[in-house]
Design an enzyme around this catalytic site. Sequence first.
Site, PDB file in Angstrom:
ATOM      1  CG  ASP A 298      -2.007  -0.948   1.259  1.00 47.02           C
ATOM      2  OD1 ASP A 298      -2.047  -1.808   0.360  1.00 47.02           O
ATOM      3  OD2 ASP A 298      -2.858  -0.863   2.153  1.00 47.02           O
TER       4      ASP A 298
ATOM      5  CB  SER B  66       8.741   3.105   6.032  1.00 52.71           C
ATOM      6  OG  SER B  66       7.490   2.494   6.290  1.00 52.71           O
TER       7      SER B  66
END
Length: 282
Positions: free
Chosen positions: A101, A241
């Site tokens: 995602d 991240s």
Amino acid sequence: MRERVEKPHVDKSLKFLYYTRFGGLCLRLINRRWLSKLVGRHLDGKLSRRKIKKYIKKHGIDMSQYIEEDYKSFNAFFTRRIKPELRPFDMESAALCSPCDGKVSAYKIDDELKFNVKGFDYTVDTLLKNKELAQKYRGGLCIVLRLCVTDYHRYFFFDGGTARDNTFIKGRLHTVQPVALEKRRVFTENCREYTVLDTDNFGTAVQVEVGAMMVGRIVNAVKEGRFERGQEKGMFEFGGSTVILLLEKDRAEIDEEFFQNTADDCETVVKCGERIGSSMTN
């Protein structure tokens, strides 16, 4: 057309860290690995469980999408597993699938092995710290997938193949939000880990996992050997991240909207397993 998002609102604390002189001094402490490791230890402990309910409420997380578990720590919750049927991979051999995602930015790597992000020139060589390997991506593609703290933080293999030459590069831990990308060469300053992937349908690719501010660990479950499309590669513990894919020239093409949205200073929202492009050799 997929959903696209403009540059997010800049939090006051990030403005302080990245736009003021004193904030910059504080940033030198905050983005060090030892501090993130310390925070990570706390988030691995039982006492961190008390944060879970507040986090779910604050971010409006729909827990019905996830496999029900008794989370022993906040990090166990943060790396929760989504129900597999909600992230199916396109299994057509020619399909280039998103490994996670995230919010996508797409770049073409020029003949000097450069790509430009938010006004900064990056080179594949500085990203990988491997000149010989970098040469393979001359004229290729760089796909950047930015994960926010509310995203699903497990990542997967986008195709079948064989993994080799897993490499960890030490560094700092800047946030991966656009505010930092406009001020620092985040992708070549941050801690990162990459794996060379000899894929079945897309030649030799590199998948890079980039740590970010307050990320406890990049945890790769598979570092070598045979893997299959849609198999879990690893996960990020707490924090935002990034996953970066490097693809060789003339091996894959991605949907034009990714380049257009990136040129418009926007990101494109994708889900893990979603088709984002196609093989040029199948």
